[in-house]
Enzyme design. Sequence first.
Site, PDB file in Angstrom:
ATOM      1  N   SER A 127       0.822  -1.200   0.000  1.00 29.16           N
ATOM      2  CA  SER A 127       0.000   0.000   0.000  1.00 29.16           C
ATOM      3  C   SER A 127       0.855   1.250   0.000  1.00 29.16           C
ATOM      4  O   SER A 127       1.936   1.284   0.568  1.00 29.16           O
ATOM      5  CB  SER A 127      -0.918   0.023   1.220  1.00 29.16           C
ATOM      6  N   LYS A 182      -4.321  -6.851   3.406  1.00 21.66           N
ATOM      7  CA  LYS A 182      -4.344  -5.704   2.483  1.00 21.66           C
ATOM      8  C   LYS A 182      -5.778  -5.383   2.064  1.00 21.66           C
ATOM      9  O   LYS A 182      -6.159  -4.222   1.925  1.00 21.66           O
ATOM     10  CB  LYS A 182      -3.483  -5.983   1.243  1.00 21.66           C
ATOM     11  N   HIS A 185      -7.278  -3.465   4.788  1.00 24.88           N
ATOM     12  CA  HIS A 185      -6.736  -2.103   4.685  1.00 24.88           C
ATOM     13  C   HIS A 185      -7.588  -1.303   3.712  1.00 24.88           C
ATOM     14  O   HIS A 185      -7.987  -0.177   3.989  1.00 24.88           O
ATOM     15  CB  HIS A 185      -5.275  -2.158   4.221  1.00 24.88           C
ATOM     16  N   ASN A 186      -7.865  -1.898   2.574  1.00 21.72           N
ATOM     17  CA  ASN A 186      -8.648  -1.183   1.566  1.00 21.72           C
ATOM     18  C   ASN A 186     -10.095  -0.987   1.992  1.00 21.72           C
ATOM     19  O   ASN A 186     -10.697   0.032   1.672  1.00 21.72           O
ATOM     20  CB  ASN A 186      -8.571  -1.906   0.224  1.00 21.72           C
ATOM     21  N   GLU A 189      -9.911   1.849   4.091  1.00 20.03           N
ATOM     22  CA  GLU A 189      -9.639   2.994   3.191  1.00 20.03           C
ATOM     23  C   GLU A 189     -10.947   3.492   2.555  1.00 20.03           C
ATOM     24  O   GLU A 189     -11.221   4.695   2.543  1.00 20.03           O
ATOM     25  CB  GLU A 189      -8.646   2.524   2.113  1.00 20.03           C
TER      26      GLU A 189
HETATM   27  C1  6PG Z   1      -3.198   1.346  -1.637  1.00 21.09           C
HETATM   28  C2  6PG Z   1      -4.444   1.499  -2.441  1.00 21.09           C
HETATM   29  C3  6PG Z   1      -4.225   0.872  -3.786  1.00 21.09           C
HETATM   30  C4  6PG Z   1      -5.192   1.311  -4.856  1.00 21.09           C
HETATM   31  C5  6PG Z   1      -6.552   0.698  -4.713  1.00 21.09           C
HETATM   32  C6  6PG Z   1      -7.679   1.617  -5.032  1.00 21.09           C
HETATM   33  O1  6PG Z   1      -3.315   0.846  -0.548  1.00 21.09           O
HETATM   34  O2  6PG Z   1      -2.143   1.761  -2.126  1.00 21.09           O
HETATM   35  O3  6PG Z   1      -5.511   0.916  -1.814  1.00 21.09           O
HETATM   36  O4  6PG Z   1      -4.158  -0.505  -3.597  1.00 21.09           O
HETATM   37  O5  6PG Z   1      -5.249   2.672  -4.971  1.00 21.09           O
HETATM   38  O6  6PG Z   1      -6.560  -0.375  -5.613  1.00 21.09           O
HETATM   39  O7  6PG Z   1      -8.790   0.837  -5.039  1.00 21.09           O
HETATM   40  P1  6PG Z   1     -10.122   1.163  -5.789  1.00 21.09           P
HETATM   41  O8  6PG Z   1      -9.797   1.294  -7.241  1.00 21.09           O
HETATM   42  O9  6PG Z   1     -10.975   0.001  -5.499  1.00 21.09           O
HETATM   43  O10 6PG Z   1     -10.602   2.437  -5.204  1.00 21.09           O
END
Ligand code: 6PG
Length: 462
Positions: A127, A182, A185-186, A189
Amino acid sequence: MMQLGVIGLGTMGANLARNAARNGAQVVLFNRTKDKTRAFMKQFGTEGDFVPAETLRQFLSALGAPRVILLMVKAGEAVDAVIEESLPSLRKGDILIDAGNSHYRDTERREAHLLRQGVHFIGMGVSGGEEGALRGPSMMPGGDPAAVKKLLPLLRKMSAADGAGGACVTHVGPGGAGHFVKMIHNGIEYAVMQLIAESYDLLKSLGGLTNKDLAKTFAAWSRSDDLGSYLTEITARIFTVKDPGTRKDLIDLIDDAAGQKGTGRWTTEAAMELGMAIPSINAAVDARLFSGEKEYRTKAGKNMPTSLLPLRRIAPGIVRSALELSVICAYAEGFELMAKMAAKKQWNLDLAEIARIWRGGCIIRSRFLVTLQKALTGSSAAKKAILMRLSGVRQRQWRQAIAAGIARGVPMPALSASLWFYDSLRRDRLPQNLIQAQRDFFGAHTYRRTDRAGDFHTVWNR
Ligand code: 6PG
């Protein structure tokens, strides 16, 4: 010196390759379209010890045994394609790292598949976006502990600092644990981004803040201990950027339908499968999906009557509390989901360690993670500090902000989901006793009682 092979020279792969080279590794490069490798060498070739390969065979023979190969290709079929193509040439002890956003189940399947040939497959969450990949991401490798141990010296150098003398990388757990973490994490996010977006809506629609005010407000919040985070920081920046063509604030020219690659949805699906509620994260996923249904919502929304309650302007401080406390809920949901999954899979995830490696480099890095790490390590002072933040005036302001949004018809799916999550935790009795009675009424599904053990059935309609 360590040697690392990198397959896939898109922005993320290229930046990870450069990061590894800057940290003393010899990096062998391969990309399916040769032009990318050539362009890479032209632009960055002098930055470090790079060995470009034009074919996969060349690439594999340039790597000494046991080979360490980092894969940064599009999650899904492309990963399987590279595996199938390289597998005949891979040898026992080779390590293949998938650094993309792969589904943890795919990682488990691939790990088992490669292990038959004695090849280690490491699913590693990375990430930090493009910038992080180059300057120091947070890295979440999962899989065989001995194989991960071999990678850690280089990964430690490549990853971000945690602010307490450590590096933002750790062996997360076996199998798909790295990619699962991960994914969580998302999920967090998604929730934090949606919570910030709803706060922006409240501040703008009910607080009367201009983009200039919003930039200032978010900048001040991002400097504070309770809201300081990468996401509040970039939000403040976004409100200052002008569109070069029109000189208008760029934010006002951006379409309101958000995209997604799937990790947020996967988090929701994982929680559903485990039978677990993660309201703030689910609401954020829903909100993104809904935003994308632009044609439907503009068409159907045209004739929707509007009837609102009167309300005076709301102060930014009220929204601030709502954002702060809701973010705590989003983290709580994500960490609880990790705990549940770890118990099911017997992964033995160290949640405090996960909070630590998210303190730097990653997209959800925030000052709150410092307190959360301490709380997860067992510090009663840290636990108390979190409970203090959830109490008194901040909690009342949280309610006030959501009440205001409801009164004025501002949709706040994630803010209100966080509050219902909190209130449901806080209440010692939920109204689902009635659901149980109804189920037993129409389907003889039985219910349990508070005063006696056993399953009971009543003939309700006597
Ligand atoms: C990170 C982000 C990265 C990416 C995602 C965005 O941790 O660096 O999460 O993995 O920006 O894939 O996800 P979406 O396209 O689903 O918003």
